[in-house]
Design a protein around this motif. Structure first.
Motif, PDB file in Angstrom:
ATOM      1  N   PHE A 145      36.367 -16.496  34.157  1.00 26.40           N
ATOM      2  CA  PHE A 145      35.691 -15.209  34.010  1.00 26.40           C
ATOM      3  C   PHE A 145      34.195 -15.402  33.809  1.00 26.40           C
ATOM      4  O   PHE A 145      33.365 -14.733  34.446  1.00 26.40           O
ATOM      5  CB  PHE A 145      36.309 -14.480  32.809  1.00 26.40           C
ATOM      6  CG  PHE A 145      35.667 -13.177  32.456  1.00 26.40           C
ATOM      7  CD1 PHE A 145      34.851 -13.079  31.346  1.00 26.40           C
ATOM      8  CD2 PHE A 145      35.880 -12.044  33.223  1.00 26.40           C
ATOM      9  CE1 PHE A 145      34.268 -11.869  31.004  1.00 26.40           C
ATOM     10  CE2 PHE A 145      35.299 -10.836  32.894  1.00 26.40           C
ATOM     11  CZ  PHE A 145      34.491 -10.749  31.779  1.00 26.40           C
ATOM     12  N   TRP A 198      16.050 -12.732  31.480  1.00 29.04           N
ATOM     13  CA  TRP A 198      17.427 -12.338  31.176  1.00 29.04           C
ATOM     14  C   TRP A 198      18.434 -13.307  31.768  1.00 29.04           C
ATOM     15  O   TRP A 198      19.451 -13.628  31.137  1.00 29.04           O
ATOM     16  CB  TRP A 198      17.702 -10.903  31.629  1.00 29.04           C
ATOM     17  CG  TRP A 198      17.872 -10.698  33.089  1.00 29.04           C
ATOM     18  CD1 TRP A 198      16.906 -10.408  33.998  1.00 29.04           C
ATOM     19  CD2 TRP A 198      19.101 -10.771  33.829  1.00 29.04           C
ATOM     20  NE1 TRP A 198      17.440 -10.287  35.238  1.00 29.04           N
ATOM     21  CE2 TRP A 198      18.777 -10.503  35.183  1.00 29.04           C
ATOM     22  CE3 TRP A 198      20.423 -11.029  33.495  1.00 29.04           C
ATOM     23  CZ2 TRP A 198      19.736 -10.497  36.180  1.00 29.04           C
ATOM     24  CZ3 TRP A 198      21.381 -11.023  34.503  1.00 29.04           C
ATOM     25  CH2 TRP A 198      21.036 -10.761  35.827  1.00 29.04           C
ATOM     26  N   GLU A 233      21.090 -15.502  29.732  1.00 28.55           N
ATOM     27  CA  GLU A 233      22.512 -15.455  30.066  1.00 28.55           C
ATOM     28  C   GLU A 233      23.040 -16.862  30.320  1.00 28.55           C
ATOM     29  O   GLU A 233      24.142 -17.204  29.913  1.00 28.55           O
ATOM     30  CB  GLU A 233      22.742 -14.595  31.303  1.00 28.55           C
ATOM     31  CG  GLU A 233      24.227 -14.419  31.605  1.00 28.55           C
ATOM     32  CD  GLU A 233      24.485 -13.603  32.854  1.00 28.55           C
ATOM     33  OE1 GLU A 233      23.544 -12.990  33.367  1.00 28.55           O
ATOM     34  OE2 GLU A 233      25.655 -13.599  33.299  1.00 28.55           O
ATOM     35  N   ALA A 236      34.255  -6.588  34.408  1.00 33.27           N
ATOM     36  CA  ALA A 236      34.267  -6.218  32.999  1.00 33.27           C
ATOM     37  C   ALA A 236      35.421  -5.266  32.707  1.00 33.27           C
ATOM     38  O   ALA A 236      36.141  -5.410  31.713  1.00 33.27           O
ATOM     39  CB  ALA A 236      32.935  -5.584  32.612  1.00 33.27           C
ATOM     40  N   ILE A 283      25.233  -8.415  29.507  1.00 35.78           N
ATOM     41  CA  ILE A 283      23.921  -8.951  29.891  1.00 35.78           C
ATOM     42  C   ILE A 283      23.762  -8.874  31.404  1.00 35.78           C
ATOM     43  O   ILE A 283      22.720  -8.475  31.931  1.00 35.78           O
ATOM     44  CB  ILE A 283      23.762 -10.436  29.487  1.00 35.78           C
ATOM     45  CG1 ILE A 283      23.983 -10.634  28.012  1.00 35.78           C
ATOM     46  CG2 ILE A 283      22.384 -10.924  29.871  1.00 35.78           C
ATOM     47  CD1 ILE A 283      23.794 -12.078  27.606  1.00 35.78           C
ATOM     48  N   ASN A 284      24.805  -9.278  32.103  1.00 40.35           N
ATOM     49  CA  ASN A 284      24.791  -9.261  33.565  1.00 40.35           C
ATOM     50  C   ASN A 284      24.448  -7.893  34.116  1.00 40.35           C
ATOM     51  O   ASN A 284      23.533  -7.712  34.914  1.00 40.35           O
ATOM     52  CB  ASN A 284      26.186  -9.640  34.067  1.00 40.35           C
ATOM     53  CG  ASN A 284      26.134 -10.882  34.902  1.00 40.35           C
ATOM     54  OD1 ASN A 284      25.070 -11.342  35.269  1.00 40.35           O
ATOM     55  ND2 ASN A 284      27.296 -11.402  35.211  1.00 40.35           N
ATOM     56  N   TYR A 340      17.399 -10.150  44.682  1.00 39.20           N
ATOM     57  CA  TYR A 340      16.232  -9.340  44.340  1.00 39.20           C
ATOM     58  C   TYR A 340      14.955 -10.117  44.618  1.00 39.20           C
ATOM     59  O   TYR A 340      13.970  -9.587  45.144  1.00 39.20           O
ATOM     60  CB  TYR A 340      16.341  -8.958  42.859  1.00 39.20           C
ATOM     61  CG  TYR A 340      15.098  -8.346  42.278  1.00 39.20           C
ATOM     62  CD1 TYR A 340      14.436  -8.974  41.227  1.00 39.20           C
ATOM     63  CD2 TYR A 340      14.587  -7.150  42.769  1.00 39.20           C
ATOM     64  CE1 TYR A 340      13.306  -8.421  40.686  1.00 39.20           C
ATOM     65  CE2 TYR A 340      13.453  -6.603  42.225  1.00 39.20           C
ATOM     66  CZ  TYR A 340      12.817  -7.234  41.185  1.00 39.20           C
ATOM     67  OH  TYR A 340      11.693  -6.692  40.635  1.00 39.20           O
ATOM     68  N   GLY A 354      20.877  -6.765  33.321  1.00 39.26           N
ATOM     69  CA  GLY A 354      19.886  -7.460  34.128  1.00 39.26           C
ATOM     70  C   GLY A 354      19.882  -6.972  35.562  1.00 39.26           C
ATOM     71  O   GLY A 354      18.821  -6.706  36.153  1.00 39.26           O
ATOM     72  N   LEU A 355      21.065  -6.819  36.134  1.00 41.56           N
ATOM     73  CA  LEU A 355      21.161  -6.372  37.524  1.00 41.56           C
ATOM     74  C   LEU A 355      20.593  -4.965  37.673  1.00 41.56           C
ATOM     75  O   LEU A 355      19.883  -4.666  38.639  1.00 41.56           O
ATOM     76  CB  LEU A 355      22.629  -6.383  37.976  1.00 41.56           C
ATOM     77  CG  LEU A 355      23.218  -7.759  38.253  1.00 41.56           C
ATOM     78  CD1 LEU A 355      24.708  -7.653  38.485  1.00 41.56           C
ATOM     79  CD2 LEU A 355      22.548  -8.391  39.453  1.00 41.56           C
ATOM     80  N   ILE A 370      26.865  -6.123  44.045  1.00 42.59           N
ATOM     81  CA  ILE A 370      27.021  -7.035  42.907  1.00 42.59           C
ATOM     82  C   ILE A 370      27.219  -6.253  41.619  1.00 42.59           C
ATOM     83  O   ILE A 370      28.025  -6.638  40.770  1.00 42.59           O
ATOM     84  CB  ILE A 370      25.806  -7.968  42.827  1.00 42.59           C
ATOM     85  CG1 ILE A 370      25.773  -8.858  44.062  1.00 42.59           C
ATOM     86  CG2 ILE A 370      25.873  -8.814  41.575  1.00 42.59           C
ATOM     87  CD1 ILE A 370      24.636  -9.820  44.081  1.00 42.59           C
ATOM     88  N   PHE A 411      30.127  -9.420  25.912  1.00 43.45           N
ATOM     89  CA  PHE A 411      28.699  -9.654  25.845  1.00 43.45           C
ATOM     90  C   PHE A 411      28.135 -10.170  27.165  1.00 43.45           C
ATOM     91  O   PHE A 411      27.105  -9.709  27.649  1.00 43.45           O
ATOM     92  CB  PHE A 411      28.418 -10.651  24.714  1.00 43.45           C
ATOM     93  CG  PHE A 411      26.969 -10.880  24.443  1.00 43.45           C
ATOM     94  CD1 PHE A 411      26.408 -12.136  24.571  1.00 43.45           C
ATOM     95  CD2 PHE A 411      26.162  -9.835  24.055  1.00 43.45           C
ATOM     96  CE1 PHE A 411      25.077 -12.354  24.312  1.00 43.45           C
ATOM     97  CE2 PHE A 411      24.815 -10.033  23.800  1.00 43.45           C
ATOM     98  CZ  PHE A 411      24.269 -11.299  23.926  1.00 43.45           C
ATOM     99  N   VAL A 412      28.834 -11.138  27.750  1.00 42.14           N
ATOM    100  CA  VAL A 412      28.308 -11.744  28.966  1.00 42.14           C
ATOM    101  C   VAL A 412      28.234 -10.742  30.124  1.00 42.14           C
ATOM    102  O   VAL A 412      27.183 -10.615  30.761  1.00 42.14           O
ATOM    103  CB  VAL A 412      29.138 -12.995  29.326  1.00 42.14           C
ATOM    104  CG1 VAL A 412      28.763 -13.517  30.680  1.00 42.14           C
ATOM    105  CG2 VAL A 412      28.919 -14.065  28.280  1.00 42.14           C
ATOM    106  N   PRO A 413      29.298 -10.003  30.414  1.00 41.19           N
ATOM    107  CA  PRO A 413      29.150  -8.991  31.470  1.00 41.19           C
ATOM    108  C   PRO A 413      28.095  -7.954  31.121  1.00 41.19           C
ATOM    109  O   PRO A 413      27.443  -7.409  32.016  1.00 41.19           O
ATOM    110  CB  PRO A 413      30.527  -8.338  31.551  1.00 41.19           C
ATOM    111  CG  PRO A 413      31.444  -9.218  30.850  1.00 41.19           C
ATOM    112  CD  PRO A 413      30.662 -10.037  29.894  1.00 41.19           C
ATOM    113  N   SER A 460      16.828  -4.976  37.485  1.00 41.43           N
ATOM    114  CA  SER A 460      16.274  -5.478  38.747  1.00 41.43           C
ATOM    115  C   SER A 460      16.322  -4.396  39.813  1.00 41.43           C
ATOM    116  O   SER A 460      15.365  -4.190  40.567  1.00 41.43           O
ATOM    117  CB  SER A 460      17.073  -6.690  39.238  1.00 41.43           C
ATOM    118  OG  SER A 460      17.036  -7.697  38.279  1.00 41.43           O
ATOM    119  N   ASN A 512      30.978 -14.389  36.319  1.00 40.35           N
ATOM    120  CA  ASN A 512      29.858 -13.571  35.857  1.00 40.35           C
ATOM    121  C   ASN A 512      28.518 -14.236  36.143  1.00 40.35           C
ATOM    122  O   ASN A 512      27.567 -13.583  36.567  1.00 40.35           O
ATOM    123  CB  ASN A 512      29.983 -13.309  34.349  1.00 40.35           C
ATOM    124  CG  ASN A 512      30.768 -12.055  34.064  1.00 40.35           C
ATOM    125  OD1 ASN A 512      30.363 -10.963  34.447  1.00 40.35           O
ATOM    126  ND2 ASN A 512      31.891 -12.212  33.432  1.00 40.35           N
TER     127      ASN A 512
END
Lengths: 424, 419
Positions: free
Chosen positions: B298, B18, B22, A13, A289-290, B313, A293-294, A5, A285-287, A297, B302
């Protein structure tokens, strides 16, 4: 699975950034024939106001440019070109071959400001321009249709809009990404009178149908050129008795003139920049944050493992280094996938983002056809080269590393017992 | 059950934070895009009020003259050529207009009001279309009873205009506006005219909103056409009979030949209206539509990746808890449902703040709103929010599918052993 992921997130991105860079290059970057966009200033419209009749807006007149802008100092070239959008008919071989063409009347400086690839023949010279000779440069497409080949076209007669010209040069077809330099035929504007019939009196010296482009030797000269033009306008107005002439914009850069609303509007560079910056911010911005976060984790899951490695003697440096190395690898794989995705996207989805005009009457849609090789070559090198891709890769890497470092650092500093106790 | 899910979410708030953030950000941005798409497409399939089949635009150009004789103007020459076109076999009608044809990219506006006292401050903008009577025949425009002749006759009435139902409903709601007065503000003058007929529907393209596109027709007199001296602006359009409409442009150019030229004015081509539509439709709405669609897609991908990552997770981390639950009697299906429930609760918790932000953005008109087009109504807001939440929920569901499936393969003893 989390790694997969992460890779996909990075790839997405990356693809999006590539698309944006590509669009930016098309709009603002230098490529044939507009290879000097960064050094060019544009004067495109002017207004003439006289007490009773209000304000008339339009392009510039021939007189204004020849008398006042051609003599500008500290410049490499100044060119005037007509602003027609409607096409006309070109005929050859005694009327047997007829084709719709878009046409531009211009001068010899045009060929210095823009870089065209001549397949045969040459452009018209300065003397030829001054004498108003009826010569024309045509594009490959027209040459092939009317005369069967670009070599055979030289010296032949082409009737454009009812006037006979002699073909003096053939250029490679112009990419449909550009607008102001694009046409099918170019001839010296001195061979005809272009004063519009509705302009009368003093207005004839101000308003007409021309755009004026100034090629500076370097961007450092911009300020000087702008103040010269200011003084020119003062002088022009001192010679007018019945009205006043005002430029809608001072000479502006390529990026700014793209934002002009209509032929009489002023440019709105700031508004455009805000709009595109907002879109860019959202798309990054959105990717971001993604990915963060990933990565956090992923790191959390490894805290117990880090504890075990510390009992076996790993140092902070070791652990930190391993984290960096892993994330570097993931970003690399993600970037490669992203580059492939970006390439595919540009081939099938790029139309949506481009600022192009639609030529209503020419009968060919100027929606970009990316499979035409002349288009591909110019811009792919601008985007798909090591420095640009490298920069994007570094950006994604930075993002990844920043989100990985924090938990990794915390984990590395935890006492061994705490780390071991922290279950998966 | 829901109460328990809430507790679980709260317990894991540090992890959930988070993804929750998001979701809020994406919900808002997604809504902005969905709203723009809705704004552009809401009336796409509704009637247009014109029929462009078998119609062609005649494109003129002129060469500048060596020795202008000044006997005839460009306009008169255009009229002369057009007469020859009109008489060509197969051509049914020919009309002239300015900025009026379907898919025209030019427009002119006036401000209208129903009495003099209100006209100065009027902000009711209507698009002006100046046409010859044949225009209604070319495009088969009709009045409420389906008749074209009412319109062609009404256009000729002096000092009167034909309004569409948007104008009629706005200025004279609940009454028949035929015969009533209209005042136009074209600074510095105020003009008074009257309504001669009402055309129920006429809009420029599929992207013009049907309930707010106000337009009216006035007469283009012959003298005005004769007086023009440039060929670029006049719209000359022919309707061809269906039998004659095969290879029409090539045939007419071949058979009329030099008759399509009068001194220095000539016909470049005949472009079919559907071709014009194809070229224009992308610029007036299609491009923005695909831009917004791509951005929305897009964002959704995401979110999908984010959800999938978070819940993957989560299944790993809570294996022992899952094992415990199974030992206590929970089925695999129960666990999957609980997981999906967690996702939905998260989404619901994110949707509320997102809606509030969206409402504010709509209020300050951050989304496309313009006079004469769609306004920011509660209906528009609710529909777009519903679509946005629906899409987000879909992404949550799809994102949880794989982690949920992996629970199904879990054996309680394995799970408990992880303790």
């Amino acid at each position: 699975m989390l790694s997969t992921i992460s890779i996909l997130g990075t790839a997405l991105a990356m693809a999006m950034i590539i698309a944006l860079v590509f669009v930016y290059q098309i709009n603002i970057g230098n490529y044939a024939p507009e290879v000097n966009r960064d050094r060019t200033l544009y004067i495109r419209s002017i207004g003439y106001s006289s007490g009773n009749n209000g304000q008339t807006n339009g392009f510039l007149s021939q007189e204004l440019i020849r008398k006042h802008f051609y003599p500008l100092k500290n410049v490499e070239a100044v060119t005037a070109l007509t602003s027609f959008t409607s096409p006309t008919l070109a005929t050859s071989l005694n009327g047997q071959r007829m084709i719709k063409v878009s046409y531009t009347g211009t001068d010899d400086a045009f060929w210095k400001v823009f870089s065209f690839h001549f397949l045969s023949g040459t452009s018209f010279t300065h003397e030829e321009f001054e004498s108003g000779i009826r010569k024309v440069v045509i594009s490959e497409r027209i040459a092939r249709y009317c005369f069967d080949s670009s070599v055979e076209a030289i010296g032949q007669t082409l009737k454009v809009s009812g006037v006979d010209y002699s073909v003096c040069g053939v250029v490679a077809d112009v990419s449909s990404f550009v607008s102001i330099s694009r046409a099918d035929v170019w001839f010296p504007y001195t061979c005809q009178n272009w004063t519009p019939s509705w302009a009368d009196g003093e207005m004839r010296d101000i308003i007409g149908i021309f755009n004026c482009l100034i090629l500076a030797k370097s961007t450092a000269d911009f300020g000087n050129i702008i103040s010269q033009v200011d003084q020119v306008m003062v002088k022009v107005n001192s010679e007018l008795h019945n009205g006043k002439a005002v430029l809608h914009d001072p000479p502006i850069t390529h990026a700014a003139q793209l934002t002009k609303k209509g032929s009489a509007g002023s440019s709105d560079l700031k508004g455009s920049i805000i709009k595109y910056a907002t879109t860019l911010f959202v798309l990054l911005f959105v990717p971001a944050i993604n990915l963060s976060g990933l990565t956090i984790s992923r790191m959390r899951r490894r805290i117990a493992e880090i504890g075990i490695r510390k009992t076996f003697g790993a140092t902070h440096g070791n652990i930190f280094g391993q984290v960096l190395y892993e994330n570097f690898l993931l970003t690399l794989i993600g970037s490669i996938v992203g580059i492939v995705l970006g390439y595919l996207f540009l081939n099938f989805g790029a139309n949506a983002f481009l600022m192009d005009k639609v030529d209503l009457l020419v009968g060919r849609s100027s929606l970009v056809d990316l499979t035409t090789s002349s288009n591909l070559n110019h811009l792919f090198h601008a985007v798909f080269n090591f420095s640009t891709l490298g920069a994007i890769f570094l950006f994604c890497l930075l993002l990844n590393l920043m989100s990985a470092s924090i938990p990794a650092w915390i984990a590395a500093r935890n006492s061994i017992i705490n780390a071991l106790n922290e279950q998966k | 059950m829901i109460h328990q899910i809430f507790k679980i979410c709260w317990n894991q708030k540090s992890v959930n934070l988070w993804i929750w953030l998001e979701m809020i950000v994406v919900s808002v941005i997604l809504w902005v895009n969905v709203d723009t798409i809705y704004f552009l497409t809401s009336d796409y399939f509704k009637p247009l009020g014109h029929d462009i089949t078998h119609t062609y635009r005649v494109n003129f150009n002129s060469a500048s003259e060596e020795n202008p004789t000044n006997e005839m103007t460009v306009g008169e020459k255009i009229l002369a050529i057009s007469d020859r076109v009109r008489n060509y076999k197969g051509v049914e009608t020919l009309s002239f207009s300015f900025s009026s044809m379907p898919y025209s990219t030019m427009d002119n506006y006036s401000y209208l009001a129903s009495d003099t006292s209100r006209v100065e401050e009027s902000d009711f903008m209507a698009q002006r279309r100046t046409v010859t009577p044949d225009f209604f025949r070319v495009f088969r425009c009709m009045d409420a009873e389906g008749k074209t002749e009412t319109l062609t006759n009404a256009l000729l009435e002096e000092n009167k205009i034909i309004v569409n139902s948007v104008i009629a409903n706005k200025l004279y709601p609940n009454e028949n506006s035929v015969g009533k007065k209209i005042f136009m503000n074209k600074s510095p003058h105020i003009w008074e005219t009257g309504v001669s007929a009402v055309i129920p529907i006429y809009r420029t393209s599929e992207y013009s909103p049907i309930n707010s596109h106000a337009t009216y027709f006035n007469l283009l007199p012959q003298q005005a056409i004769a007086g023009i001296n440039e060929t670029g602006w006049i719209e000359a359009i022919v309707r061809v009979s269906p039998e004659a409409d095969h290879d029409f442009p090539e045939r007419i150019k071949r058979e009329l030949g030099s008759a399509l030229q009068y001194e220095n004015v000539f016909v470049i081509d005949f472009t079919s209206m559907s071709e014009i539509r194809e070229m224009v439709i992308f610029g007036i709405g299609g491009r923005e539509l695909s831009q917004k669609g791509i951005i929305a897609g897009f964002l959704l991908i995401n979110i999908f990746l984010g959800i999938a990552g978070t819940f993957w997770y989560r299944t790993r981390q809570r294996q022992n808890e899952m094992g415990l639950r199974m030992a206590m009697g929970s089925t695999h299906a129960n666990l999957q449902r609980m997981m999906t429930g967690e996702g939905m609760v998260l989404l619901a918790l994110a949707t509320l703040p997102a809606m509030i932000i969206a409402l504010n953005l709509g209020w300050i008109e951050f989304i496309p709103v313009s006079k004469g087009r769609m306004l920011f109504t509660p209906e528009r807001f609710l529909i777009c929010q519903a679509i946005t939440v629906g899409l987000m929920a879909l992404m949550v569901l799809v994102g949880i599918v794989f982690p949920a499936r992996s629970i199904a393969r879990l054996h309680p003893s394995d799970a408990l052993r992880c303790e």
